[in-house]
Design a protein around this motif. Structure first.
Motif, PDB file in Angstrom:
ATOM      1  N   LEU A  86      -2.799   9.960   2.199  1.00  0.00           N
ATOM      2  CA  LEU A  86      -3.127  11.042   1.276  1.00  0.00           C
ATOM      3  C   LEU A  86      -4.255  11.913   1.815  1.00  0.00           C
ATOM      4  N   LYS A  87      -5.145  11.306   2.628  1.00  0.00           N
ATOM      5  CA  LYS A  87      -6.244  12.071   3.210  1.00  0.00           C
ATOM      6  C   LYS A  87      -5.747  13.069   4.246  1.00  0.00           C
ATOM      7  N   THR A 120       1.701   5.277   3.321  1.00  0.00           N
ATOM      8  CA  THR A 120       0.697   4.486   2.612  1.00  0.00           C
ATOM      9  C   THR A 120      -0.307   5.413   1.920  1.00  0.00           C
ATOM     10  N   LYS A 121      -1.126   4.812   1.060  1.00  0.00           N
ATOM     11  CA  LYS A 121      -2.098   5.594   0.296  1.00  0.00           C
ATOM     12  C   LYS A 121      -3.131   6.239   1.204  1.00  0.00           C
ATOM     13  N   ASN A 160       0.812  -1.218   0.000  1.00  0.00           N
ATOM     14  CA  ASN A 160       0.000   0.000   0.000  1.00  0.00           C
ATOM     15  C   ASN A 160       0.847   1.270   0.000  1.00  0.00           C
ATOM     16  N   MET A 161       2.146   1.144  -0.215  1.00  0.00           N
ATOM     17  CA  MET A 161       3.028   2.309  -0.186  1.00  0.00           C
ATOM     18  C   MET A 161       2.731   3.241  -1.352  1.00  0.00           C
ATOM     19  N   HIS A 162       2.690   4.548  -1.058  1.00  0.00           N
ATOM     20  CA  HIS A 162       2.548   5.581  -2.093  1.00  0.00           C
ATOM     21  C   HIS A 162       3.936   6.182  -2.306  1.00  0.00           C
ATOM     22  N   ASN A 163       4.517   5.916  -3.469  1.00  0.00           N
ATOM     23  CA  ASN A 163       5.919   6.259  -3.702  1.00  0.00           C
ATOM     24  C   ASN A 163       6.180   7.760  -3.585  1.00  0.00           C
ATOM     25  N   GLU A 164       5.357   8.579  -4.217  1.00  0.00           N
ATOM     26  CA  GLU A 164       5.603  10.031  -4.206  1.00  0.00           C
ATOM     27  C   GLU A 164       5.499  10.586  -2.789  1.00  0.00           C
ATOM     28  N   LEU A 165       4.475  10.164  -2.041  1.00  0.00           N
ATOM     29  CA  LEU A 165       4.302  10.674  -0.684  1.00  0.00           C
ATOM     30  C   LEU A 165       5.428  10.194   0.222  1.00  0.00           C
ATOM     31  N   THR A 166       5.897   8.969   0.017  1.00  0.00           N
ATOM     32  CA  THR A 166       7.032   8.470   0.793  1.00  0.00           C
ATOM     33  C   THR A 166       8.274   9.309   0.545  1.00  0.00           C
TER      34      THR A 166
END
Length: 719
Positions: free
Chosen positions: A700-701, A696-697, A480-486
């Protein structure tokens, strides 16, 4: 005989069309494929491109004890691929079955796979090549008076010309073996047409030869194109590893390498190699990875190394890493990929974490010679200044990635545009400095005391978590990793706390400003930390111990006061039920989560998740009460997940009331807690997010972009 008209003849529906019930044909019989078809299918899986054939041949040559390898390539290896070595050679009596499938001198029983120490072991390389190319082998052993030459086709000996004998023929030759592969994929035209250019295939071959030339100490390598006077790669046998990197890659890389060495008896591995320091930055990651001396690929190791270097290198900068990892063969499964490009080994996550932690430590020790282009948006300066770092910076003080420049950059060579100037120091002026003095959450005159905690270190050894459920939960986080946010969290600069009550802070990522729900982020971070340290938590020890029942009763009273009064619920039974649940599972709680409860029902310890950070004990009663209804005690995976979520919620910073407005009296207790909260968020939590958080995705919230410097400039340019 009259034939039925075409309209009356039955016709099968087009492929991909759903057939009706009356059109379903009888099941087709299952037949064994012809042996030639089977061999070509297997060859297509193992030899995908010329570089795969060469990799197998290089490994066979090194296994034979060669100290010199000469490689000749024509048309990217499709027309000619020849490798000559000075190894032990092949006995004449073995040449008849040399290219048959599953013939090898390195494996006798299946159990030998658990202790395999050679490159090859399955006996498929030469067999696969002989089915899709014209193969010639010339070899001589030390006790043979001459060399022997043989031709192969379809795994069998074949005559050199029609009408001649297929038996090996005596010829002149030197010690070792020469294998010549001609017209690769001549009988697989679809595969052959898929290759776009010979130069692209030669580049892949040169990369593969370069990898083994760096790793194989004491072995000379020479690789050249057919018809060229000089060799593309020429590495002498006496060259050191650093000299090999200098020859194969460049002096710019070799001059910026630091030695790397690590071993661990618990996980049964040791590793050594050379990694680039902070002065080198490439466009793409160069990872030369060898596991038990076999060149392999690992996306997990590559991502972890890139994440480690992202703190030190400019944005978009990538490192050079050469790692030779030796693991107990009993812990490695080498037979998981047709081309042996990947391997599986036990404790992969733990080993990767140890390697990255050691690399991070070494980079921090040598980070003393870089120059930095610094510019603060809030200071009012318009031109950048160059300053030399005199000592190694703290991890939380590492400058933002877009502001770093190589040490050789000259001052004043190019003035950066104002819309690219970003915040470079986490200690610079904060948002709170712009607020009126009475509205600041903490007074700058207060002394920043230490956390006041005393720590004891025990001799308890860390345990290896082999629970499948925990590994599945860890894998779920990675999935569930979000690459850009990480990347944003890994390279962010902390700006300041915006609202303590809503738990909102500001951070900067490049030229963008974000508002972050640090409560949500902290909950996810502590949950991941709980999975990482599962079974190996430290402890808070209460002296004297606390009564579990009294804490539960306090928690029930707090929960009852927050619930609706007309809720039809028997609150008197809650404390008793939860107390019984915790007492019945106290051994499991102590073993996995370091939550110790005595036989008398006294709370002895709580898990210590982060050193230097103390959760609010005011949340303790509610935390204990929630362990009853909010933890799934009936399922192992659900239990671990829900318990760690509750533990993470307990560790999340508390939401405190806002500072009093002008004219109101300030509560000294609340003010002290605000100061402690600010220090913990700025000095503990956000540096921890930067170092280890897998965003994680769901986060984003809780992350909102509120400003983009380039976008603002575009807006004002139109005004």
């Amino acid at each position: 005989m009259a034939m039925a008209p075409p309209s009356s003849m039955p016709s099968s529906p087009p492929r991909g069309t759903k057939r009706k019930a009356d059109q379903i044909e009888a099941p087709r019989r299952i037949r064994a494929l012809h042996e030639d078809v089977v061999n070509k299918i297997a060859a297509g899986e193992i030899i995908v491109a010329p570089v795969h054939a060469l990799k197998e041949l290089i490994e066979n040559a090194v296994d034979a004890g060669s100290t010199s390898l000469e490689i000749l390539v024509k048309d990217g290896g499709l027309k000619l691929l020849q490798i000559t070595d000075n190894g032990c050679g092949i006995n004449k009596d073995d040449m008849a079955i040399l290219c048959e499938r599953f013939t090898t001198s390195k494996l006798k029983a299946f159990e030998d796979l658990t202790s395999i120490g050679t490159y090859g072991f399955r006996g498929e390389a030469l067999a696969s090549i002989s089915h899709i190319a014209h193969l010639t082998v010339t070899t001589k052993t030390v006790d043979s008076s001459c060399a022997w030459k043989a031709h192969y086709a379809g795994g069998k000996l074949a005559p050199a010309k029609p009408g001649q004998s297929a038996d090996p023929k005596a010829c002149a030759g030197r010690q070792g073996t020469q294998i010549t592969v001609e017209d690769l994929f001549y009988n697989v035209p679809t595969r052959r047409r898929a290759f776009r250019s010979a130069s692209e295939e030669y580049a892949k071959i040169a990369d593969q030869v370069g990898r083994y030339a760096v790793h194989c100490k004491g072995v000379a390598f020479q690789c050249k194109k057919h018809g060229d006077a000089g060799a593309g790669i020429a590495v002498p046998a006496t060259a050191t590893v650093k000299d090999r990197i200098r020859i194969v890659h460049s002096s710019a890389i070799a001059n910026e390498l630091i030695e790397f060495e690590l071993s661990n008896a618990q996980y049964g591995f040791k590793t050594e190699g050379l990694v680039s320091n902070v002065n080198y930055s490439g466009k793409r990651t160069a990872l030369l990875l060898f596991i038990n001396h076999r060149s392999v690929e690992s996306n997990a190791i590559k991502r972890a190394v890139e994440q480690t270097y992202s703190t030190f290198l400019p944005k978009g900068g990538k490192p050079f890493v050469y790692l030779s990892l030796e693991i107990d063969p009993a812990r490695v499964d080498v037979n998981v990929h047709p081309t042996k490009r990947e391997v599986n080994f036990l404790n992969e996550e733990e080993i990767i974490e140890l390697i990255c932690d050691d690399i991070r430590t070494r980079l921090g020790k040598v980070d003393t010679s870089r120059t930095f282009m610094t510019q603060s948006l809030l200071s009012g300066g318009k031109t950048p200044s160059i300053s030399k770092a005199a000592t190694a910076p703290e991890e939380s003080d590492v400058t933002a990635t877009a502001s770093k420049r190589p040490a050789t950059a000259k001052a004043g060579t190019q003035r950066p545009y104002e819309n690219n100037l970003i915040r470079t120091d986490a200690k610079s002026r904060k948002i709170t400095a712009m607020l009126p003095q009475a509205q600041r959450a903490s007074s700058p005159s207060r002394d920043h005391a230490s956390d006041g905690m005393e720590y004891e270190y025990t001799d308890k050894e860390s345990t290896i978590c082999r629970l499948t459920t925990v590994k599945e939960l860890r894998a779920s986080v990675r999935a569930n990793m979000h690459n850009e946010l990480t990347d944003i969290f890994a390279n962010h600069t902390f700006v300041g706390i915006v609202d303590e009550r809503k738990r909102i802070a500001a951070m900067q990522g490049g030229v963008r400003l974000f508002l972050v729900d640090y409560g949500m982020v902290a909950a996810e971070y502590f949950y991941q930390l709980g999975l990482t340290d599962f079974g190996n938590f430290g402890t808070f020890r209460f002296n004297p111990p606390l009564s579990l029942r009294e804490l539960l009763e306090i928690g029930v009273a707090q929960t009852k006061a927050l619930e609706a009064e007309d809720l039809n619920f028997d609150w008197d039974e809650v404390a008793t039920t939860v107390h019984a649940q915790l007492m019945s599972r106290r051994e499991m709680l102590a073993e996995y989560f370091a939550l110790e409860i005595s036989e008398e029902g006294e709370l002895l310890t709580l898990p210590l998740v982060m050193k230097g950070y103390m959760p609010s004990l005011g949340k303790l009663p509610n935390f204990l009460v929630r362990l009853g209804p909010h933890v799934d005690w009936t399922d192992e995976k659900g239990c671990f997940q829900s318990f760690l979520r509750e533990l993470a919620s307990f560790y999340v910073p508390e939401a405190l009331p806002l500072a009093p407005v002008e004219g109101e009296a300030e509560d000294e207790g609340v003010a002290k807690r605000l100061d402690e909260l600010h220090r913990a968020i700025q000095n503990k939590l956000f540096p921890a997010f930067k170092a280890r958080l897998v965003a994680t995705k769901a986060l984003l919230k809780g992350t909102i972009e509120v400003a983009n410097l380039k976008g603002l400039y575009r807006v004002f340019e139109r005004c």
